[in-house]
Scaffold this active site. Structure first.
Site, PDB file in Angstrom:
ATOM      1  N   SER A 138       0.873  -1.195   0.000  1.00  0.00           N
ATOM      2  CA  SER A 138       0.000   0.000   0.000  1.00  0.00           C
ATOM      3  C   SER A 138       0.900   1.232   0.000  1.00  0.00           C
ATOM      4  O   SER A 138       2.062   1.159   0.409  1.00  0.00           O
ATOM      5  CB  SER A 138      -0.860  -0.009   1.270  1.00  0.00           C
ATOM      6  OG  SER A 138      -1.475   1.248   1.479  1.00  0.00           O
ATOM      7  N   TYR A 151      -1.698  -0.722  10.692  1.00  0.00           N
ATOM      8  CA  TYR A 151      -1.982  -1.086   9.303  1.00  0.00           C
ATOM      9  C   TYR A 151      -0.798  -0.733   8.401  1.00  0.00           C
ATOM     10  O   TYR A 151      -0.298  -1.576   7.642  1.00  0.00           O
ATOM     11  CB  TYR A 151      -3.254  -0.396   8.793  1.00  0.00           C
ATOM     12  CG  TYR A 151      -3.489  -0.693   7.322  1.00  0.00           C
ATOM     13  CD1 TYR A 151      -3.845  -1.972   6.906  1.00  0.00           C
ATOM     14  CD2 TYR A 151      -3.303   0.298   6.350  1.00  0.00           C
ATOM     15  CE1 TYR A 151      -4.014  -2.266   5.559  1.00  0.00           C
ATOM     16  CE2 TYR A 151      -3.475   0.007   5.002  1.00  0.00           C
ATOM     17  CZ  TYR A 151      -3.831  -1.278   4.608  1.00  0.00           C
ATOM     18  OH  TYR A 151      -3.982  -1.572   3.268  1.00  0.00           O
TER      19      TYR A 151
HETATM   20  P1  NDP Z   1     -11.585  -5.840   0.254  1.00  0.00           P
HETATM   21  O1  NDP Z   1     -12.036  -5.671   1.671  1.00  0.00           O
HETATM   22  O2  NDP Z   1     -12.530  -5.479  -0.829  1.00  0.00           O
HETATM   23  O3  NDP Z   1     -11.095  -7.352   0.034  1.00  0.00           O
HETATM   24  C1  NDP Z   1     -10.251  -7.963   0.984  1.00  0.00           C
HETATM   25  C2  NDP Z   1     -10.157  -9.446   0.707  1.00  0.00           C
HETATM   26  O4  NDP Z   1      -9.300 -10.034   1.716  1.00  0.00           O
HETATM   27  C3  NDP Z   1     -11.487 -10.155   0.784  1.00  0.00           C
HETATM   28  O5  NDP Z   1     -11.598 -11.043  -0.299  1.00  0.00           O
HETATM   29  C4  NDP Z   1     -11.420 -10.948   2.088  1.00  0.00           C
HETATM   30  O6  NDP Z   1     -12.115 -12.167   1.936  1.00  0.00           O
HETATM   31  C5  NDP Z   1      -9.920 -11.216   2.204  1.00  0.00           C
HETATM   32  N1  NDP Z   1      -9.506 -11.504   3.577  1.00  0.00           N
HETATM   33  C6  NDP Z   1      -9.501 -10.677   4.645  1.00  0.00           C
HETATM   34  N2  NDP Z   1      -9.093 -11.347   5.738  1.00  0.00           N
HETATM   35  C7  NDP Z   1      -8.839 -12.630   5.344  1.00  0.00           C
HETATM   36  C8  NDP Z   1      -8.390 -13.795   6.002  1.00  0.00           C
HETATM   37  N3  NDP Z   1      -8.119 -13.814   7.316  1.00  0.00           N
HETATM   38  N4  NDP Z   1      -8.221 -14.927   5.289  1.00  0.00           N
HETATM   39  C9  NDP Z   1      -8.493 -14.939   3.977  1.00  0.00           C
HETATM   40  N5  NDP Z   1      -8.922 -13.865   3.279  1.00  0.00           N
HETATM   41  C10 NDP Z   1      -9.092 -12.735   3.970  1.00  0.00           C
HETATM   42  O7  NDP Z   1     -10.243  -4.994   0.157  1.00  0.00           O
HETATM   43  P2  NDP Z   1      -9.284  -4.652  -1.107  1.00  0.00           P
HETATM   44  O8  NDP Z   1      -9.592  -5.508  -2.254  1.00  0.00           O
HETATM   45  O9  NDP Z   1      -9.282  -3.195  -1.280  1.00  0.00           O
HETATM   46  O10 NDP Z   1      -7.883  -5.027  -0.473  1.00  0.00           O
HETATM   47  C11 NDP Z   1      -7.062  -6.065  -0.967  1.00  0.00           C
HETATM   48  C12 NDP Z   1      -5.640  -5.839  -0.475  1.00  0.00           C
HETATM   49  O11 NDP Z   1      -5.179  -4.593  -0.977  1.00  0.00           O
HETATM   50  C13 NDP Z   1      -5.516  -5.759   1.045  1.00  0.00           C
HETATM   51  O12 NDP Z   1      -4.322  -6.424   1.417  1.00  0.00           O
HETATM   52  C14 NDP Z   1      -5.431  -4.272   1.313  1.00  0.00           C
HETATM   53  O13 NDP Z   1      -4.708  -3.990   2.488  1.00  0.00           O
HETATM   54  C15 NDP Z   1      -4.691  -3.791   0.085  1.00  0.00           C
HETATM   55  N6  NDP Z   1      -4.878  -2.396  -0.282  1.00  0.00           N
HETATM   56  C16 NDP Z   1      -6.136  -1.835  -0.413  1.00  0.00           C
HETATM   57  C17 NDP Z   1      -6.264  -0.499  -0.771  1.00  0.00           C
HETATM   58  C18 NDP Z   1      -7.582   0.191  -0.868  1.00  0.00           C
HETATM   59  O14 NDP Z   1      -7.631   1.438  -0.730  1.00  0.00           O
HETATM   60  N7  NDP Z   1      -8.675  -0.498  -1.144  1.00  0.00           N
HETATM   61  C19 NDP Z   1      -5.083   0.314  -1.071  1.00  0.00           C
HETATM   62  C20 NDP Z   1      -3.843  -0.360  -0.876  1.00  0.00           C
HETATM   63  C21 NDP Z   1      -3.755  -1.669  -0.534  1.00  0.00           C
HETATM   64  P3  NDP Z   1     -13.034 -12.861   3.055  1.00  0.00           P
HETATM   65  O15 NDP Z   1     -13.616 -11.783   3.903  1.00  0.00           O
HETATM   66  O16 NDP Z   1     -14.047 -13.622   2.258  1.00  0.00           O
HETATM   67  O17 NDP Z   1     -12.093 -13.764   3.770  1.00  0.00           O
HETATM   68  C1  8X3 Z   2      -5.064   1.407   1.721  1.00  0.00           C
HETATM   69  C2  8X3 Z   2      -4.796   2.831   1.403  1.00  0.00           C
HETATM   70  O1  8X3 Z   2      -4.355   5.131   2.401  1.00  0.00           O
HETATM   71  O2  8X3 Z   2      -6.181   3.836   3.370  1.00  0.00           O
HETATM   72  O3  8X3 Z   2      -3.906   0.721   1.953  1.00  0.00           O
HETATM   73  O4  8X3 Z   2      -3.898   3.241   3.811  1.00  0.00           O
HETATM   74  S1  8X3 Z   2      -4.796   3.785   2.825  1.00  0.00           S
END
Ligand code: NDP
Ligand code: 8X3
Length: 253
Positions: A138, A151
């Site tokens: 991120s 985080y």
């Molecule tokens: P979402 O919340 O839309 O998706 C997150 C996914 O992670 C879900 O499919 C969830 O599936 C899975 N997950 C969470 N905990 C677990 C677990 N214990 N075991 C297995 N699966 C798990 O978030 P994003 O798609 O936005 O995020 C994806 C990644 O990108 C994350 O690592 C996030 O930190 C990172 N990210 C996101 C950003 C944003 O602004 N959206 C920016 C930068 C990075 P389920 O609940 O079914 O298990």
């Molecule tokens: C997700 C983006 O800016 O909320 O990783 O940390 S931020």
């Protein structure tokens, strides 16, 4: 034979978009997440145009991660790309007020679960002799912000692990990329704010954020470049996002 991609966190956001992007290109998909009904819906949507294997998996369960990898049937057992994406943020409180259970869950998922998945799949990637590990870090890995405390630190782990992994894998043909998105609209904020949809919507109000499809397209690009090219890290922000000057606290009077 089609290539296989393993995607953690395929039930929402970036992971689901990656499933659609790689599936559209004919890759075999291994889709994992905790929500079985979401995995089944995605499988129904994407197959038979591509082959889909689903695994209900909590990445925090170390034994289950290894067992799921060991049990991959052909052709899914020949893995060309891992998208190590499952993760979450919980809360935005100052560190001194945070709930330790939320810190535990972020560390257990984003650091420990992430590492279990990588460790379990690396031998499979190395056996193929080429391919890509794509790790979801991120902008929070590098850029601090109030309430980002644990985080952001978990994402700094992902980033540095990715760089160190490159050192260990050099000569194997397996490349590694740290993907570092900024503001992107998915279920991320809904999860961060414990299902408070109104608060989550405010994060994106009046902006044009990145979409999961934007991230999936970037990841697809990284994973399909000619094999002599390794993108070490890819930091991606929406055009509407930038930085602010340092905060300086001034005495009153
Ligand atoms: P979402 O919340 O839309 O998706 C997150 C996914 O992670 C879900 O499919 C969830 O599936 C899975 N997950 C969470 N905990 C677990 C677990 N214990 N075991 C297995 N699966 C798990 O978030 P994003 O798609 O936005 O995020 C994806 C990644 O990108 C994350 O690592 C996030 O930190 C990172 N990210 C996101 C950003 C944003 O602004 N959206 C920016 C930068 C990075 P389920 O609940 O079914 O298990
Ligand atoms: C997700 C983006 O800016 O909320 O990783 O940390 S931020």
């Amino acid at each position: 034979m089609a290539n296989t991609v393993v995607i953690t966190g395929a039930t929402a956001g970036f992971g689901a978009a990656c499933a659609r992007r790689f599936g559209a290109a004919g890759w075999n998909l291994v889709l994992t997440g905790r929500r079985a009904e979401r995995l089944e819906a995605l499988k129904a949507e994407l197959s038979p145009a591509c082959a889909v294997h689903t695994v209900v998996l909590d990445v925090r369960d170390r034994a289950a991660v290894q067992a799921a990898v060991d049990a991959l049937p052909a052709p899914f057992s020949t893995v060309h790309t891992l998208i190590n994406n499952a993760g979450l943020a919980l809360g935005l409180a100052p560190a001194q007020d945070c709930d330790l259970d939320e810190w535990d869950q972020m560390i257990d998922t984003n650091v420990k679960g992430f590492a279990y998945v990588a460790r379990a799949l690396l031998p499979k990637l190395i056996a193929v002799g080429e391919g890509t590990v794509v790790n979801l870090a991120s902008v929070a890995a590098k850029w601090p912000y109030p309430g980002g405390n644990v985080y952001g630190a978990t994402k700094a782990f992902v980033r540095q692990f990715s760089y160190n992994l490159r050192c260990d894998l050099v000569g194997t043909g397996v490349r590694v990329t740290s993907i570092e998105p900024g503001l992107a609209e998915s279920e991320f904020s809904l999860v961060r704010f414990q299902g408070d949809a109104e608060r989550a919507a405010k994060v994106y109000a009046g902006t044009e954020p990145l979409t999961p499809d934007d991230i999936a397209e970037s990841i697809f690009w990284v994973a399909t470049l000619p094999k002599h090219i390794n993108i070490n890290c890819l930091e991606i922000m929406p055009t509407c996002q930038s930085w602010q000057p340092f905060h300086i606290h001034r005495r009153e009077g």
